[in-house]
Design an enzyme around this catalytic site. Structure first.
Site, PDB file in Angstrom:
ATOM      1  N   ASP A 124     -15.176   3.120   2.680  1.00 43.02           N
ATOM      2  CA  ASP A 124     -15.004   1.706   3.043  1.00 43.02           C
ATOM      3  C   ASP A 124     -16.224   0.845   2.688  1.00 43.02           C
ATOM      4  OD1 ASP A 124     -12.465   2.148   4.038  1.00 43.02           O
ATOM      5  OD2 ASP A 124     -13.187   2.604   6.052  1.00 43.02           O
ATOM      6  N   LYS A 179      -6.835   0.086  -1.472  1.00 44.14           N
ATOM      7  CA  LYS A 179      -7.273  -0.360  -0.138  1.00 44.14           C
ATOM      8  C   LYS A 179      -6.647  -1.732   0.152  1.00 44.14           C
ATOM      9  CE  LYS A 179      -9.641   3.254   0.974  1.00 44.14           C
ATOM     10  NZ  LYS A 179      -9.151   4.089   2.065  1.00 44.14           N
ATOM     11  N   SER A 202      -7.999  11.921   2.449  1.00 42.52           N
ATOM     12  CA  SER A 202      -7.531  10.831   3.304  1.00 42.52           C
ATOM     13  C   SER A 202      -7.427  11.262   4.760  1.00 42.52           C
ATOM     14  CB  SER A 202      -6.165  10.317   2.841  1.00 42.52           C
ATOM     15  OG  SER A 202      -5.623   9.461   3.829  1.00 42.52           O
ATOM     16  N   ARG A 219       0.832  -1.221   0.000  1.00 43.01           N
ATOM     17  CA  ARG A 219       0.000   0.000   0.000  1.00 43.01           C
ATOM     18  C   ARG A 219       0.862   1.265   0.000  1.00 43.01           C
ATOM     19  NH1 ARG A 219      -4.903  -0.701   3.978  1.00 43.01           N
ATOM     20  NH2 ARG A 219      -5.592   1.121   2.799  1.00 43.01           N
TER      21      ARG A 219
HETATM   22  C1  S3P Z   1      -9.447   5.561   8.014  1.00 44.27           C
HETATM   23  C2  S3P Z   1      -9.444   6.311   6.858  1.00 44.27           C
HETATM   24  C3  S3P Z   1      -9.773   5.750   5.532  1.00 44.27           C
HETATM   25  C4  S3P Z   1     -10.467   4.396   5.638  1.00 44.27           C
HETATM   26  C5  S3P Z   1      -9.824   3.490   6.660  1.00 44.27           C
HETATM   27  C6  S3P Z   1      -9.823   4.143   8.041  1.00 44.27           C
HETATM   28  C7  S3P Z   1      -9.072   6.209   9.285  1.00 44.27           C
HETATM   29  O1  S3P Z   1      -8.568   5.584   4.809  1.00 44.27           O
HETATM   30  O2  S3P Z   1     -10.486   3.757   4.384  1.00 44.27           O
HETATM   31  O3  S3P Z   1     -10.507   2.255   6.751  1.00 44.27           O
HETATM   32  O4  S3P Z   1      -9.305   5.625  10.360  1.00 44.27           O
HETATM   33  O5  S3P Z   1      -8.544   7.335   9.232  1.00 44.27           O
HETATM   34  P1  S3P Z   1      -7.925   6.770   3.919  1.00 44.27           P
HETATM   35  O6  S3P Z   1      -7.454   7.821   4.807  1.00 44.27           O
HETATM   36  O7  S3P Z   1      -6.783   6.091   3.201  1.00 44.27           O
HETATM   37  O8  S3P Z   1      -9.006   7.193   2.978  1.00 44.27           O
END
Ligand code: S3P
Length: 434
Positions: A319, A346, A171, A127
């Site tokens: 998600d 993801k 993000s 990732r």
């Molecule tokens: C999250 C942010 C999201 C999400 C992940 C949890 C978090 O990711 O997909 O399951 O707890 O900040 P991204 O920041 O990569 O979008």
């Protein structure tokens, strides 16, 4: 002990009924551990997610010298060591499958007086990490990657300074990494977002007594304050509730109640999307718990139709796309998703995983770089690969409820990363999953 099998078979078997209490929120559980660890005093977390992801974060903090007790299942007592009380671990810090764990810890560790190495499992090792290491470098951090991928070697003893940074992709993980580094930085750290994302870090920093200014899409804090231990009540995870919202919406005669689910508006895009498709979902007992909106969701079967998903909803349901794809496959007509290229990075490439899986069940799906078109109607039986992705596995368990034949799902062990006990809860309300 929860039973986790590698392969599952999901079969249709009639309407779903009952009350389903899904586990605690993953995002909130990670953050409660981290802020509790850096606070002065002991924080009591209730409703903690006993998943592999959040347990990995607890284990990392333990390696960094934080004492964390488990008085009962779903509870943690975090004995904070203060902002400068962590000590270096002599060995790698294993974040398991958790992108949230690794990216937030990268920010938190950038400002320490010791070096750290963050590693992850096979999926996490693929990732992208430059999205956090590049802005952290602008703050003065030094983090080495393997061509942008884990392991992350975080060099300590680098003075950090605040920056004003506009996120190139929506993000919450990147935003949170910068804010956590900002605790250790000279001056102001400001984060601007093109699309507002979940604001748990901001809310929780405020609850732990750190001065912070935030509005949707904007956050600013300065270094040099202290965190005060605080008790945290973790709401049930909307992303786990999502599978049951779709399941009861597509199986005729179903009605499910999902109590005390977190309804932070940056998480509930799927609720809006399903309602646009014709779903019958009510919110009851709406209240506030630990500074977060919480409510009981009551979902009753209603025939769904395809939609063009408004792109503005994408970050608020990032998600939930695997579950949405199943709703789309069971709906009448075509559903079109665009503006969701993030799904490709993801736990698996979720556009490809879902498109291939649905095609294996006879559904017509056209992939686009940033989404897909799904022709709803009949779902057949067949075998699909979850690619070790918890949300893909659970989504196809839901698809099996309306499939014409059995749906065999390979590689389901990672469901335990976010949803321990899924199999038992699902079977308890009418799934036929073994
Ligand atoms: C999250 C942010 C999201 C999400 C992940 C949890 C978090 O990711 O997909 O399951 O707890 O900040 P991204 O920041 O990569 O979008």
């Amino acid at each position: 002990m929860f039973v986790t099998r590698l392969d599952w078979t999901s079969q249709a078997g009639g309407a779903l009924h009952g009350s389903v209490r899904v586990p605690g929120d993953k995002s909130v559980s990670h953050r409660a551990l981290m802020l509790g660890a850096l606070a002065d005093g002991t924080s009591h977390i209730r409703g903690f997610l006993e998943g592999e992801d959040t347990r990995a974060t607890a284990a990392v903090l333990h390696q960094l010298g934080v004492r964390i007790e488990t008085p009962a299942d779903g509870e943690r007592l975090v004995h904070g060591v203060g902002l400068h009380g962590l000590r270096g671990a002599g060995e790698s810090l294993d974040c398991g499958n958790a992108g949230t764990g690794m990216r937030l810890l990268a920010g938190l560790l950038a400002g320490q007086a010791f070096d750290s190495t963050l590693v992850g499992d096979e999926s996490l090792s693929k990732r992208p990490m430059r999205r956090v290491t590049e802005p952290l470098a602008l703050m003065g951090a030094q983090i080495d990657t393997q061509d942008g991928l884990p392991p992350l070697r975080v060099r300590g003893r680098h003075a950090l300074h605040g920056i004003r940074y506009t996120l190139p992709v929506a993000s919450a993980q990147v935003k949170s990494a910068l804010l956590l580094a900002g605790l250790y930085a000279d001056g102001d750290t400001e984060v601007l977002e093109p699309h507002p994302t979940r604001d748990y870090t901001e809310r929780m920093l405020a609850a732990f007594g750190w001065p912070i200014e935030f509005t949707p899409g904007y956050a600013r804090l300065s270094g040099g304050h202290a965190l005060r231990a605080t008790d945290v009540d973790v709401p049930a995870d909307f992303s786990s509730a999502a599978f049951f919202l779709v399941a009861a919406s597509i199986v005729p005669g179903s009605k499910l109640r999902l109590p005390a689910v977190g309804l932070n508006p940056r998480r509930t895009g799927l609720l809006a999307a399903l309602r646009l498709m014709g779903a019958d979902i009510r919110i009851e007992n709406e209240r506030e718990s630990g500074g977060e909106p919480v409510g009981d969701l009551v979902v009753t079967y209603a025939p769904l139709h395809g939609i063009e998903l408004p792109e503005a909803l994408v970050p608020d349901m990032i998600d939930e796309f695997p579950a949405l794809f199943v709703a789309a496959a069971a709906a009448k007509g075509r559903t079109v998703v665009r503006g969701a290229a993030e799904l490709r990075v993801k736990e698996s490439d979720r556009i490809a995983s879902m498109a291939n899986g649905l095609r294996a069940l006879g559904v017509t799906v056209e992939e686009a770089p940033d989404g897909a078109s799904i022709e709803g109607g009949v779902i057949g039986g067949g075998t699909i690969d979850s690619h070790g992705d918890h949300r893909i596995a659970m989504s196809f368990a839901v698809a099996g409820l309306v499939a014409e034949g059995a749906v065999r799902i390979r590689d389901c062990a990672n469901v335990a990363t976010s949803f321990p006990g899924f199999l038992e809860l699902a079977n308890g309300c009418g799934f036929h999953l073994a």
